[in-house]
Design a protein around this motif. Structure first.
Motif, short mmCIF file in Angstrom:
data_model
loop_
_atom_site.label_atom_id
_atom_site.label_comp_id
_atom_site.label_asym_id
_atom_site.label_seq_id
_atom_site.Cartn_x
_atom_site.Cartn_y
_atom_site.Cartn_z
N GLY A 39 0.48 -0.98 0.33
CA GLY A 39 0.01 -0.31 -0.19
C GLY A 39 0.90 1.32 -0.63
O GLY A 39 0.54 2.34 -0.67
N LEU A 40 2.12 1.12 0.52
CA LEU A 40 2.47 2.34 0.96
C LEU A 40 3.57 2.71 0.17
O LEU A 40 3.95 4.11 -1.16
CB LEU A 40 3.41 2.03 1.96
N LYS A 41 3.65 1.51 -1.31
CA LYS A 41 4.87 1.59 -2.72
C LYS A 41 3.91 1.86 -3.32
O LYS A 41 3.63 2.85 -4.24
CB LYS A 41 4.90 0.02 -2.78
N PHE A 45 4.04 5.51 -5.93
CA PHE A 45 3.95 4.83 -7.19
C PHE A 45 2.96 4.51 -7.87
O PHE A 45 2.58 3.05 -8.48
CB PHE A 45 5.40 3.63 -8.13
N PRO A 46 2.21 6.32 -8.25
CA PRO A 46 0.89 5.77 -8.22
C PRO A 46 0.34 4.60 -9.79
O PRO A 46 2.01 5.04 -10.91
CB PRO A 46 -0.05 7.11 -8.76
N GLY A 47 -0.04 4.22 -10.49
CA GLY A 47 -0.45 3.53 -11.29
C GLY A 47 0.37 1.54 -11.66
O GLY A 47 0.80 0.77 -12.08
N ILE A 48 1.46 1.79 -10.32
CA ILE A 48 1.76 0.35 -10.15
C ILE A 48 0.59 -0.33 -9.39
O ILE A 48 0.41 -0.10 -8.14
CB ILE A 48 3.14 0.55 -9.23
N SER A 60 3.04 -4.86 -11.04
CA SER A 60 2.79 -4.42 -12.20
C SER A 60 2.04 -2.92 -12.64
O SER A 60 2.52 -2.14 -11.66
CB SER A 60 2.07 -5.70 -12.89
N LEU A 61 2.29 -2.70 -14.11
CA LEU A 61 1.98 -1.81 -14.68
C LEU A 61 0.24 -2.02 -14.46
O LEU A 61 -0.40 -2.80 -14.94
CB LEU A 61 1.68 -1.03 -15.56
N ALA A 62 -0.46 -1.11 -13.87
CA ALA A 62 -1.86 -1.65 -13.64
C ALA A 62 -2.89 -1.76 -15.07
O ALA A 62 -3.59 -2.47 -15.13
CB ALA A 62 -2.87 0.28 -13.19
N ASP A 63 -2.73 -1.22 -15.90
CA ASP A 63 -2.93 -2.22 -17.97
C ASP A 63 -1.54 -2.24 -18.37
O ASP A 63 -1.79 -2.00 -19.73
CB ASP A 63 -3.78 -1.04 -18.29
N GLY A 64 -0.84 -2.61 -18.17
CA GLY A 64 0.23 -2.96 -18.94
C GLY A 64 1.10 -4.29 -18.73
O GLY A 64 0.76 -4.92 -17.73
N PRO A 65 2.49 -4.46 -18.55
CA PRO A 65 3.43 -4.83 -18.41
C PRO A 65 3.79 -4.83 -16.59
O PRO A 65 3.17 -4.53 -16.83
CB PRO A 65 4.26 -4.79 -19.79
#
Length: 74
Positions: A39-41, A45-48, A60-65
């Motif tokens: 949660g802290l990470k 780093f939003p989107g991770i 991982s990226l929310a919508d990717g690799p």
């Protein structure tokens, strides 16, 4: 070194943590520490996001690799 930190949580949240710990075969304190870390990470780093994989949890990226795939390509 691990350090105990008292956290006020509701009975409902404690029960959800216990149930998830049983489902994932992790003691509730270990699961709670892992969830807090992720949660802290995620806030840093939003989107991770973090997801389960064959070798354990991975970023991982929310919508990717996965993050490791991006790093490898760079």
């Amino acid at each position: 070194m691990a350090r105990a930190v008292p956290l006020p949580i509701s009975e409902d949240l404690a029960e959800r943590l216990r149930a998830e710990g049983e489902a994932s075969d992790q003691p509730p304190p270990v699961l709670a520490a892992s969830l807090l870390y992720e949660g802290l990470k995620t806030r840093q780093f939003p989107g991770i996001i973090y997801m389960d994989g064959p070798s354990g949890r991975r970023a991982s990226l929310a919508d990717g690799p996965d993050v490791w795939q991006i790093i490898r390509a760079l």
